[in-house]
Design a protein around this motif. Structure first.
Motif, PDB file in Angstrom:
ATOM      1  N   LEU A 112      -4.860  -7.191 -16.036  1.00 26.38           N
ATOM      2  CA  LEU A 112      -5.594  -6.031 -15.534  1.00 26.38           C
ATOM      3  C   LEU A 112      -4.650  -5.048 -14.844  1.00 26.38           C
ATOM      4  N   ALA A 113      -3.695  -5.553 -14.086  1.00 22.22           N
ATOM      5  CA  ALA A 113      -2.713  -4.674 -13.432  1.00 22.22           C
ATOM      6  C   ALA A 113      -1.893  -3.920 -14.477  1.00 22.22           C
ATOM      7  N   LYS A 114      -1.570  -4.586 -15.581  1.00 20.79           N
ATOM      8  CA  LYS A 114      -0.833  -3.924 -16.663  1.00 20.79           C
ATOM      9  C   LYS A 114      -1.689  -2.818 -17.292  1.00 20.79           C
ATOM     10  N   CYS A 115      -2.983  -3.084 -17.483  1.00 18.66           N
ATOM     11  CA  CYS A 115      -3.888  -2.046 -18.006  1.00 18.66           C
ATOM     12  C   CYS A 115      -3.864  -0.830 -17.090  1.00 18.66           C
ATOM     13  N   ARG A 116      -3.933  -1.076 -15.789  1.00 17.27           N
ATOM     14  CA  ARG A 116      -3.915   0.038 -14.835  1.00 17.27           C
ATOM     15  C   ARG A 116      -2.626   0.842 -14.984  1.00 17.27           C
ATOM     16  N   SER A 117      -1.489   0.175 -15.066  1.00 12.98           N
ATOM     17  CA  SER A 117      -0.206   0.885 -15.194  1.00 12.98           C
ATOM     18  C   SER A 117      -0.176   1.748 -16.449  1.00 12.98           C
ATOM     19  N   GLU A 118      -0.641   1.190 -17.557  1.00 15.64           N
ATOM     20  CA  GLU A 118      -0.640   1.932 -18.829  1.00 15.64           C
ATOM     21  C   GLU A 118      -1.567   3.140 -18.768  1.00 15.64           C
ATOM     22  N   VAL A 119      -2.740   2.955 -18.196  1.00 20.00           N
ATOM     23  CA  VAL A 119      -3.710   4.053 -18.119  1.00 20.00           C
ATOM     24  C   VAL A 119      -3.220   5.138 -17.169  1.00 20.00           C
ATOM     25  N   CYS A 120      -2.690   4.740 -16.030  1.00 15.75           N
ATOM     26  CA  CYS A 120      -2.201   5.739 -15.075  1.00 15.75           C
ATOM     27  C   CYS A 120      -1.075   6.570 -15.680  1.00 15.75           C
ATOM     28  N   GLU A 121      -0.207   5.922 -16.425  1.00 13.79           N
ATOM     29  CA  GLU A 121       0.865   6.664 -17.097  1.00 13.79           C
ATOM     30  C   GLU A 121       0.274   7.627 -18.134  1.00 13.79           C
ATOM     31  N   ALA A 122      -0.684   7.157 -18.914  1.00 13.13           N
ATOM     32  CA  ALA A 122      -1.288   7.990 -19.963  1.00 13.13           C
ATOM     33  C   ALA A 122      -2.080   9.158 -19.386  1.00 13.13           C
ATOM     34  N   LEU A 123      -2.738   8.941 -18.251  1.00 17.99           N
ATOM     35  CA  LEU A 123      -3.561   9.993 -17.647  1.00 17.99           C
ATOM     36  C   LEU A 123      -2.793  10.831 -16.622  1.00 17.99           C
ATOM     37  N   GLY A 124      -1.587  10.392 -16.295  1.00 13.78           N
ATOM     38  CA  GLY A 124      -0.798  11.125 -15.315  1.00 13.78           C
ATOM     39  C   GLY A 124      -1.351  11.047 -13.904  1.00 13.78           C
ATOM     40  N   ILE A 125      -1.882   9.888 -13.526  1.00 11.75           N
ATOM     41  CA  ILE A 125      -2.414   9.714 -12.176  1.00 11.75           C
ATOM     42  C   ILE A 125      -1.652   8.588 -11.469  1.00 11.75           C
ATOM     43  N   PRO A 126      -1.527   8.680 -10.148  1.00 14.67           N
ATOM     44  CA  PRO A 126      -0.847   7.610  -9.407  1.00 14.67           C
ATOM     45  C   PRO A 126      -1.671   6.318  -9.447  1.00 14.67           C
ATOM     46  N   GLU A 127      -0.990   5.187  -9.496  1.00 11.21           N
ATOM     47  CA  GLU A 127      -1.685   3.901  -9.538  1.00 11.21           C
ATOM     48  C   GLU A 127      -2.572   3.694  -8.318  1.00 11.21           C
ATOM     49  N   GLU A 128      -2.216   4.277  -7.195  1.00  9.62           N
ATOM     50  CA  GLU A 128      -3.018   4.125  -5.977  1.00  9.62           C
ATOM     51  C   GLU A 128      -4.415   4.726  -6.139  1.00  9.62           C
ATOM     52  N   GLN A 129      -4.591   5.625  -7.098  1.00 13.68           N
ATOM     53  CA  GLN A 129      -5.898   6.239  -7.333  1.00 13.68           C
ATOM     54  C   GLN A 129      -6.736   5.456  -8.333  1.00 13.68           C
ATOM     55  N   CYS A 130      -6.214   4.394  -8.862  1.00 12.87           N
ATOM     56  CA  CYS A 130      -6.914   3.591  -9.873  1.00 12.87           C
ATOM     57  C   CYS A 130      -7.141   2.199  -9.289  1.00 12.87           C
ATOM     58  N   GLU A 131      -8.378   1.896  -9.000  1.00 11.21           N
ATOM     59  CA  GLU A 131      -8.705   0.647  -8.320  1.00 11.21           C
ATOM     60  C   GLU A 131      -8.790  -0.530  -9.286  1.00 11.21           C
ATOM     61  N   LEU A 132      -8.615  -1.720  -8.717  1.00 17.00           N
ATOM     62  CA  LEU A 132      -8.769  -2.960  -9.479  1.00 17.00           C
ATOM     63  C   LEU A 132      -9.827  -3.817  -8.799  1.00 17.00           C
ATOM     64  N   SER A 133     -10.895  -4.113  -9.509  1.00 23.96           N
ATOM     65  CA  SER A 133     -11.930  -5.006  -9.011  1.00 23.96           C
ATOM     66  C   SER A 133     -11.739  -6.336  -9.713  1.00 23.96           C
ATOM     67  N   MET A 134     -11.105  -7.252  -9.015  1.00 24.02           N
ATOM     68  CA  MET A 134     -10.846  -8.567  -9.592  1.00 24.02           C
ATOM     69  C   MET A 134     -10.846  -9.581  -8.471  1.00 24.02           C
ATOM     70  N   GLY A 135     -11.407 -10.720  -8.765  1.00 24.71           N
ATOM     71  CA  GLY A 135     -11.528 -11.770  -7.778  1.00 24.71           C
ATOM     72  C   GLY A 135     -12.965 -11.910  -7.336  1.00 24.71           C
ATOM     73  N   MET A 136     -13.428 -13.146  -7.399  1.00 21.06           N
ATOM     74  CA  MET A 136     -14.780 -13.468  -6.964  1.00 21.06           C
ATOM     75  C   MET A 136     -14.673 -14.593  -5.932  1.00 21.06           C
ATOM     76  N   SER A 137     -15.793 -15.167  -5.551  1.00 23.46           N
ATOM     77  CA  SER A 137     -15.792 -16.156  -4.481  1.00 23.46           C
ATOM     78  C   SER A 137     -14.792 -17.279  -4.700  1.00 23.46           C
ATOM     79  N   GLY A 138     -14.588 -17.712  -5.936  1.00 24.81           N
ATOM     80  CA  GLY A 138     -13.707 -18.833  -6.202  1.00 24.81           C
ATOM     81  C   GLY A 138     -12.239 -18.489  -6.352  1.00 24.81           C
ATOM     82  N   ASP A 139     -11.908 -17.212  -6.468  1.00 26.88           N
ATOM     83  CA  ASP A 139     -10.501 -16.872  -6.713  1.00 26.88           C
ATOM     84  C   ASP A 139     -10.043 -15.576  -6.051  1.00 26.88           C
ATOM     85  N   PHE A 140     -10.805 -15.081  -5.087  1.00 27.64           N
ATOM     86  CA  PHE A 140     -10.458 -13.788  -4.519  1.00 27.64           C
ATOM     87  C   PHE A 140      -9.108 -13.794  -3.805  1.00 27.64           C
ATOM     88  N   GLU A 141      -8.718 -14.952  -3.229  1.00 23.63           N
ATOM     89  CA  GLU A 141      -7.414 -15.005  -2.563  1.00 23.63           C
ATOM     90  C   GLU A 141      -6.294 -14.725  -3.558  1.00 23.63           C
TER      91      GLU A 141
END
Length: 176
Positions: A112-141
């Motif tokens: 997912l982090a790699k997807c964010r990097s690729e999309v941010c490069e393609a759209l010309g936006i900083p990675e800090e502006q593209c959020e990642l929602s990953m992790g649930m009760s069993g793996d959020f740490e």
């Protein structure tokens, strides 16, 4: 209720902030039209990515039997589409649900982090502006932090979903 019906219903909720389950152009178009029809401000969306390679994924907003997500190779195309062709939607980032047994969680999060990097490069936006929602009760740490070769490294999750930890596990009706 199917995914399209759920998304139509969700778009009509006046105070709804975000939908984290957009996985194809058809669903993006449906939400875009619904938001436009009620005249609300743009709806924030996350593109759901199937990082685990499973055919049937569990979607946190829909039912336990349904699983969705664009393949990682389709992230750039779908994010571009939402950003450029859906004026009533605001692309905010990506969401994934890993394997139910958490066996491939670090790989899912790295994908997912790699997807964010690729999309941010393609759209010309900083990675800090593209959020990642990953992790649930069993793996959020792990979604927030992982130990790699003795060094702690941030995985980059900006949003974790821990409803089961707060409210207890869901009970799903048995299917006949």
């Amino acid at each position: 209720m199917g995914q399209s019906e759920q998304e139509n219903l969700a778009a009509g909720v006046p105070n709804l902030a975000t939908v984290e389950s957009v996985d194809d152009k058809k669903n993006a178009d449906r939400l875009d039209r619904m938001v436009a029809s009620i005249g609300r401000k743009p709806l924030k969306i996350y593109v759901q990515v199937n990082t685990s390679g499973e055919e049937f994924l569990i979607c946190c907003l829909i039912s336990a039997a349904a699983k969705y997500g664009v393949e990682p190779s389709g992230c750039v195309e779908l994010a571009k589409y939402v950003s450029q062709d859906c004026p009533n939607l605001e692309f905010r980032g990506f969401m994934t649900i890993g394997m139910p047994d958490y066996t491939s969680t670090p790989e899912n999060f790295k994908t997912l982090a790699k997807c964010r990097s690729e999309v941010c490069e393609a759209l010309g936006i900083p990675e800090e502006q593209c959020e990642l929602s990953m992790g649930m009760s069993g793996d959020f740490e792990l979604a927030l932090l992982t130990n790699f070769a003795g060094f702690c490294r941030l995985m980059g999750s900006t949003n974790v979903r821990i409803g089961s930890t707060i409210f207890g596990a869901r009970e799903y009706p048995k299917k006949n």
